[in-house]
Design a protein around this motif. Sequence first.
Motif, mmCIF file in Angstrom:
data_model
loop_
_atom_site.group_PDB
_atom_site.id
_atom_site.type_symbol
_atom_site.label_atom_id
_atom_site.label_comp_id
_atom_site.label_asym_id
_atom_site.label_seq_id
_atom_site.Cartn_x
_atom_site.Cartn_y
_atom_site.Cartn_z
ATOM 1 N N ASP A 194 3.985 0.748 2.571
ATOM 2 C CA ASP A 194 3.796 0.026 3.841
ATOM 3 C C ASP A 194 4.647 0.622 4.957
ATOM 4 O OD1 ASP A 194 1.929 -1.685 2.778
ATOM 5 O OD2 ASP A 194 3.319 -3.354 2.482
ATOM 6 N N GLY A 195 4.764 1.940 4.944
ATOM 7 C CA GLY A 195 5.444 2.641 6.025
ATOM 8 C C GLY A 195 6.945 2.757 5.905
ATOM 9 N N LYS A 237 0.839 -1.198 0.000
ATOM 10 C CA LYS A 237 0.000 0.000 0.000
ATOM 11 C C LYS A 237 0.881 1.258 0.000
ATOM 12 C CE LYS A 237 -3.807 0.158 2.355
ATOM 13 N NZ LYS A 237 -4.814 0.246 3.453
ATOM 14 N N GLU A 265 -2.087 8.150 -1.963
ATOM 15 C CA GLU A 265 -2.071 7.295 -0.775
ATOM 16 C C GLU A 265 -3.282 6.356 -0.782
ATOM 17 O OE1 GLU A 265 -1.677 9.578 2.788
ATOM 18 O OE2 GLU A 265 -0.051 10.800 1.974
ATOM 19 N N THR A 313 1.644 4.482 1.399
ATOM 20 C CA THR A 313 1.312 5.170 2.651
ATOM 21 C C THR A 313 1.728 6.633 2.636
ATOM 22 O OG1 THR A 313 3.340 4.168 3.566
ATOM 23 C CG2 THR A 313 1.240 3.130 4.120
ATOM 24 N N SER A 314 2.511 7.026 1.612
ATOM 25 C CA SER A 314 2.839 8.442 1.438
ATOM 26 C C SER A 314 3.304 8.663 0.004
ATOM 27 C CB SER A 314 3.936 8.886 2.420
ATOM 28 O OG SER A 314 4.220 10.278 2.255
#
Length: 398
Positions: free
Chosen positions: A226-227, A213, A294, A215-216
Amino acid sequence: MQWVSSLSRQSNLSGAISECLLEINGKMGEGSAPDLFIVFSSAIHTENLDQVPQLLKFRYPDAQIIGCSGSGIIGGGVEIEGKPAISLLAAHLPDVQAALFYISPDQLPSPDASPDEWVDLVGVEPAQGPNFLLLADPFSTAIDEIVAGLDYAYPKSPKVGGMASGAFQPGGHRVLIQTRVERDGLVGIAFTGDIVMDTVVAQGCRPIGKPMKITSSEKNVLLELDGENPIEALQKIYETLSAEDRMLLQRSLFIGIAMDHLNENLDAGDFLIRNIVGADTEKGLLAVGAMIQEGQIVQFHVRDAQSSAQELKERLLDYKKLVSGPNPEGALLFSCTGRGQNLYGRPNHDSEIFHSLFGAVPVSGFFCSGEIGPISGTTYLHAYTSSFAFIRPLTRTG
């Protein structure tokens, strides 16, 4: 409905057209004169391409004509790259209407135009359920805006086609519509009536790693997956790969953007493949060839001849299972100039896979500088892709 594909390798244009028509006449049969010719012509014929409508109209004055120039031509069961060739796809279309249209560069509606402006350009109402074939000059045509506008006005209509190829400067390509030969713009057909145009898009890549995903992000720049930063995520994937795939990651890496972020069972056909256009290893950032946001799901992909061939076969088999019953009556193939012999090292690769699955179904097309086709119901301009249109009667059951 009947479709016939013919191809001539003659360098003399008049002789090439005569050879194609001879084959078409022999296969079309009595009482089935062509209503439509779709023409694909290699660069050697470009300067004389205005003769094609004259030659065809002389024999079939009522037939409609559309086409474009290309660096490689597909027809008659073969693919001819970088050599003289002209392909005619002839169609006898009872109970089918084919509305031809031309969009010049200065006719493009504004981004906030209503659907009615697009309908006025095409000349067909959405309620008629048109099927679109699009052929365009890449230098002069804002194709992303056009397919977005057509999707807006005709959301349920399939759209497929390709960008002319073979020239390296504006004015070098040609698009044909009826007796006109233009150096810019887009030509198209809106098919209505007893016809269906099914689409298959094979993007030529296979996934590596797992879906992640966003995330930013900022515009087309990946900031976090994913961070963690994308370079670190990519390095972790690299460490899990075979030696061969590590080499592919370094020279042929792409990113797939899932068109449905709610789909938990994603496969290769659910991703829109885009180039990675830049990297900042110090900051851990990646720039991709698309606007991102995002929450979207992405997965890295690689491309080589083997995975491209396998993915093509899988997409065609999926279609064959989905549409049971008799084979389609005809097909169009729009293949990237980066495929063919450049990728596979031999000619006729995609055509051979097509015919191995669909037998003698007539198919014509060309090698494009961009391929048009839908992913998850939205139309895009692709690269490194083979985009198919399968044509069959609407009234056929099964």
